[in-house]
Design an enzyme around this catalytic site. Sequence first.
Site, mmCIF file in Angstrom:
data_model
loop_
_atom_site.group_PDB
_atom_site.id
_atom_site.type_symbol
_atom_site.label_atom_id
_atom_site.label_comp_id
_atom_site.label_asym_id
_atom_site.label_seq_id
_atom_site.Cartn_x
_atom_site.Cartn_y
_atom_site.Cartn_z
ATOM 1 N N ASP A 37 0.842 -1.206 0.000
ATOM 2 C CA ASP A 37 0.000 0.000 0.000
ATOM 3 C C ASP A 37 0.874 1.251 0.000
ATOM 4 O O ASP A 37 1.983 1.248 0.536
ATOM 5 C CB ASP A 37 -0.906 -0.018 1.250
ATOM 6 C CG ASP A 37 -2.095 0.916 1.101
ATOM 7 O OD1 ASP A 37 -2.274 1.521 0.023
ATOM 8 O OD2 ASP A 37 -2.846 1.058 2.080
ATOM 9 N N HIS A 54 2.833 2.961 -8.933
ATOM 10 C CA HIS A 54 2.605 1.529 -9.181
ATOM 11 C C HIS A 54 3.815 0.921 -9.897
ATOM 12 O O HIS A 54 4.224 -0.198 -9.599
ATOM 13 C CB HIS A 54 1.344 1.329 -10.025
ATOM 14 C CG HIS A 54 0.088 1.771 -9.321
ATOM 15 N ND1 HIS A 54 -0.188 1.432 -8.014
ATOM 16 C CD2 HIS A 54 -0.969 2.526 -9.741
ATOM 17 C CE1 HIS A 54 -1.367 1.958 -7.651
ATOM 18 N NE2 HIS A 54 -1.845 2.630 -8.687
ATOM 19 N N LEU A 148 10.715 -20.821 -2.995
ATOM 20 C CA LEU A 148 9.633 -19.959 -2.488
ATOM 21 C C LEU A 148 8.435 -20.036 -3.434
ATOM 22 O O LEU A 148 8.594 -19.906 -4.649
ATOM 23 C CB LEU A 148 10.141 -18.510 -2.437
ATOM 24 C CG LEU A 148 9.119 -17.406 -2.188
ATOM 25 C CD1 LEU A 148 8.588 -17.472 -0.752
ATOM 26 C CD2 LEU A 148 9.736 -16.019 -2.425
#
Length: 261
Positions: A37, A54, A148
């Site tokens: 955020d 972004h 991962l």
Amino acid sequence: MRMPESGHNAGGRGEEKAWLERALSGKIPGHIGIIMDGNGRWAQKRGLPRAEGHRAGVKTLRRCLPALTNLGVKCCTFFAFSTENWKRPRAEVNFLMNLILEYASSDVSELIEHGVRLLPLGRWRELPQAVVTALDRIAFQTRDCASLTAYVAINYGGRQEIVDAALRMAQENAGLISSDLVKEADFARFLYASSMPDVDLLVRTSGEQRISNFLLWQSAYAELVFTDVLWPDFGPVDIYKAVVEFQGRDRRFGHTGRGKG
Ligand code: FPP
């Protein structure tokens, strides 16, 4: 708990190494959820269009993946686009879709080098066909990566996931559902990623202290860490600090004493 502001440019390599070593000396969370955020505010602070925030946010995602593998974290989920994000201006939604397309179409050698398997999570199959195809491809190209598993939640809503799971379960078990038969674990099998472990640590950037419909089922016992750092400024040191904060928590899972979890 709200963490002090730092940002990925603070400190330097020495500080990064010191925090990594400190984090590695304790228990490593199995699954870290991250609510990215503050992209818009980061851009606005610099007099840039929100889109630039972004774009910078994607770079942050890229530098966080090796940090997670350095720690030996096995699973992480990034919240990239919520079912509520469709309410944003059309130009911003289009920009985000293009960014996701660009990212999913980019060179996967970086992911493969770090052993990162990338999987979309949510109702991502409802996105524009080019995005769906690119996400399918990146998931396929990284399918053998085992260090991962990185889920990217796109067109994802936690409540929607639970409703979808209920529907899928009802369809699969027509006429057979009863409270005796349906236990929590049976239900969890129908969530978007049935093998996803519960979230141990949930990190949200930019000073907001909300869950915002992210991994509602999986975060039932997650430790929450909120940091004031805006997502584009976030980096490895912030991840290591969040893990150290997690290690200082007393996880009781409803029990009374220490060390039950
Ligand atoms: C929140 O910042 C961020 C988002 C809604 C999008 C997150 C997306 C990215 C980091 C990039 C796309 C991801 C991939 C996988 C390519 P905000 O815009 O709500 O910030 P604000 O609260 O400051 O306005």
